[in-house]
Design a protein around this motif. Structure first.
Motif, PDB file in Angstrom:
ATOM      1  N   ARG A  57     -24.327  17.329 -64.214  1.00 18.48           N
ATOM      2  CA  ARG A  57     -23.286  17.542 -65.224  1.00 18.48           C
ATOM      3  C   ARG A  57     -22.571  16.244 -65.567  1.00 18.48           C
ATOM      4  N   ALA A  58     -22.336  16.044 -66.857  1.00 24.39           N
ATOM      5  CA  ALA A  58     -21.655  14.834 -67.312  1.00 24.39           C
ATOM      6  C   ALA A  58     -20.155  14.913 -67.046  1.00 24.39           C
ATOM      7  N   ASP A  59     -19.639  16.122 -66.796  1.00 24.59           N
ATOM      8  CA  ASP A  59     -18.193  16.283 -66.634  1.00 24.59           C
ATOM      9  C   ASP A  59     -17.769  16.388 -65.169  1.00 24.59           C
ATOM     10  N   MET A  60     -18.666  15.993 -64.235  1.00 21.26           N
ATOM     11  CA  MET A  60     -18.337  16.150 -62.810  1.00 21.26           C
ATOM     12  C   MET A  60     -18.551  14.844 -62.051  1.00 21.26           C
ATOM     13  N   PRO A 195     -11.912  18.009 -70.279  1.00 19.90           N
ATOM     14  CA  PRO A 195     -11.912  18.531 -68.921  1.00 19.90           C
ATOM     15  C   PRO A 195     -12.936  17.817 -68.046  1.00 19.90           C
ATOM     16  N   PHE A 196     -12.590  17.657 -66.753  1.00 18.16           N
ATOM     17  CA  PHE A 196     -13.559  17.110 -65.801  1.00 18.16           C
ATOM     18  C   PHE A 196     -13.283  17.714 -64.427  1.00 18.16           C
ATOM     19  N   GLY A 197     -14.284  17.625 -63.559  1.00 20.06           N
ATOM     20  CA  GLY A 197     -14.121  18.205 -62.233  1.00 20.06           C
ATOM     21  C   GLY A 197     -14.428  17.203 -61.142  1.00 20.06           C
ATOM     22  N   VAL A 198     -13.835  17.427 -59.971  1.00 21.38           N
ATOM     23  CA  VAL A 198     -14.107  16.616 -58.787  1.00 21.38           C
ATOM     24  C   VAL A 198     -14.600  17.561 -57.689  1.00 21.38           C
ATOM     25  N   ALA A 199     -15.726  17.207 -57.100  1.00 18.05           N
ATOM     26  CA  ALA A 199     -16.332  18.073 -56.087  1.00 18.05           C
ATOM     27  C   ALA A 199     -16.316  17.394 -54.729  1.00 18.05           C
ATOM     28  N   GLN A 200     -16.317  18.220 -53.698  1.00 15.55           N
ATOM     29  CA  GLN A 200     -16.406  17.697 -52.343  1.00 15.55           C
ATOM     30  C   GLN A 200     -17.009  18.761 -51.439  1.00 15.55           C
TER      31      GLN A 200
END
Ligand SMILES: [Zn+2]
Ligand SMILES: [Zn+2]
Length: 494
Positions: A57-60, A195-200
């Motif tokens: 995904r380009a937004d993550m 919008p964007f997201g951060v994952a962990q």
């Protein structure tokens, strides 16, 4: 048929998926160790999650934060004051219970109507002899219970060599807070636009009063969390952006579990009631799975509004906002949080994959894992382990394929037995090297340089040139179905 928890626990131990932690010392109450196959399965779950939700995904983007954080983080997040369960203690045997669960337990009773004979009575029922209801400790039946006290579920520890209040810190009870406190670091360093997201993905710790049900609820566990930030002033499809993205994430997460094998009839959504919602949450939806213990939460997807960023801004004194170029204003983003437990996902994938089948009058146990999740992708098996040339070819094939996938060699039983063993751990493909492959040099016969590939679910077999094996598995393990590939090669009748 659906697997029971006992069946899964026993298979997990026998085949190296999950062991009880510190078992030789009697085990710990709620910790489990992933064995040689369990670690592969768990890594595969995390890897496909990361690939599908971050890499593709380009937004993550992702982070990997430390487990020990500044203790004020937990003040700001509310965990220090509110992350509690009410508990009661037995004054005699010191057993500890969750106050809200104590009536759900079978209880021990020394009955005065039968000279003090001891009975175990089902949860919530009175004694059949004297008619009493439980008032004492359900475990020992003798001690009085203390009044309920709030018990914080965070593990407390000390940073540095001194055990004083200033050094107190906590093992994180969730991974989410690191995404909030790093919001500005990530935003600035990656030049992101909402919008964007951060994952962990990482470990979290909760000192549960009553853990249990195998790896379903444990004190140390692994999470895969996403914080997806949106501009609350934006509208998408005529709706507020946070509501639109919340629904999108619910759909995407549901589709992800289905894609990797969970059956529709074992999945459902559960909307949290208003009185169940955390005070800052606008809406929360759980994806529930029909575990062997019944319908339970597999993951939660919450709309946490701007609560977390505002709290951390307040406690740290740092601005955690986004500059909206279009409106020329600073906004505090809303956040949608899809939060999944790795251990719980693993249990669901395992329960759903489990089948007992009858094959030619014999029972076979098979784990029908999606090939991307299967701990082992290919097992290479020699038909005759006494023939050196067969063993040599099989070992070479294993080494060659193992550069790309987890591949094992096994010659410790007859072929039928070896197939059953691989079925039981969900290996999608077996490769068999036989006399035909290598020929017989003494008689001047050359082999056909072909091997048999057997597919786990259909048990169909095809004959494939050794030189094409890597290419064939690239297709089969890359999404091409057996039904599409198998007709290109001659079948083998078993
Ligand atoms: Zn007691
Ligand atoms: Zn009684």
């Amino acid at each position: 048929m659906n697997a029971t928890m006992d069946v899964l626990v026993s298979l997990s131990k026998r085949r190296g998926f999950v062991f009880q932690s510190s078992e030789i010392y009697g085990g710990t109450g709620s910790c489990w160790d992933y064995g040689p196959l369990g670690v592969e399965l768990k890594n595969n779950i995390k890897r496909v999650w990361w690939r599908d939700f971050v890499q593709a995904r380009a937004d993550m983007v992702g982070i990997d934060a430390s487990i020990l954080m500044h203790s004020t983080v937990w003040k700001a997040s509310g965990h220090l004051d509110h992350f509690t369960d009410p508990m009661v203690d037995c004054r005699e045997c010191k057993h500890r219970f969750r106050a809200d669960h104590v009536n759900d337990l079978p209880w021990t009773h020394h009955c005065p109507a039968t000279k003090g004979n001891k009975f175990t009575i089902p949860p919530g029922e009175p004694c059949g002899h004297c008619g009493q209801r439980r008032t004492l400790c359900p475990e020992c039946g003798k001690g009085e219970l203390t009044a309920p006290r709030q018990f914080n579920l965070m593990f407390k520890t000390f940073m540095g060599p001194v055990e004083e209040d200033a050094a107190v810190t906590y093992l994180r009870p969730e991974t989410a807070q690191a995404m909030f406190v790093n919001f500005d670091n990530v935003l600035q360093s990656m030049r992101l636009k909402l919008p964007f997201g951060v994952a962990q993905a990482g470990r979290s710790f909760r000192n549960e009063i009553t853990p249990g049900n195998f790896i379903f609820r444990t004190r140390e566990f692994e999470q895969m969390e996403i914080e997806y930030f949106v501009n609350p002033h934006d509208r998408v499809d005529g709706r507020p952006a946070d509501e639109y993205w919340h629904d999108r994430w619910i759909g995407d997460c549901m589709a992800w579990f289905q894609r990797y094998g969970l059956r529709d009839e074992n999945l459902r959504l559960r909307e949290h009631d208003k009185d169940e919602l955390a005070h800052y949450a606008k809406r929360t939806v759980d994806i529930e799975y029909k575990f062997p213990i019944g319908w339970s939460e597999l993951m939660g997807i919450a709309n946490r509004t701007d609560f977390d960023l505002k709290q951390h801004s307040k406690w740290s004194g740092k601005s955690l906002t986004y500059f909206d170029e279009e409106r020329k204003e600073h906004v505090v983003p809303y956040v949608v949080e899809p939060a999944a437990g790795v251990d719980r996902a693993l249990l669901a994938f395992m329960a759903d994959a489990y089948r007992e089948e009858e094959v030619r009058g014999e029972k076979r146990v098979v784990l029908r894992f999606h090939p991307e999740l299967a701990p082992l992708k290919v097992a290479v098996l020699p038909l005759l382990k006494k023939r050196e040339d067969i063993v040599r070819v099989a070992q070479t094939i294993r080494a060659d394929l193992a550069r790309q996938w987890r591949v094992v060699y096994d010659d410790t039983a007859a072929i039928g037995r070896l197939y059953r063993r691989q079925d039981e751990v969900g290996t999608p493909y077996c490769v068999t090297v036989d006399v035909q492959t290598v020929g017989d040099a003494e008689r001047g016969e050359t082999g056909d340089q072909r091997v048999t590939i057997r597919e786990r679910d259909s048990m169909e077999q095809i004959r494939v040139p050794v030189a094409e094996l890597a290419a064939v598995f690239r297709e089969l393990l890359g999404g091409v179905t057996w039904a599409d590939l198998a007709p290109r090669y001659p079948p083998v009748r078993s």
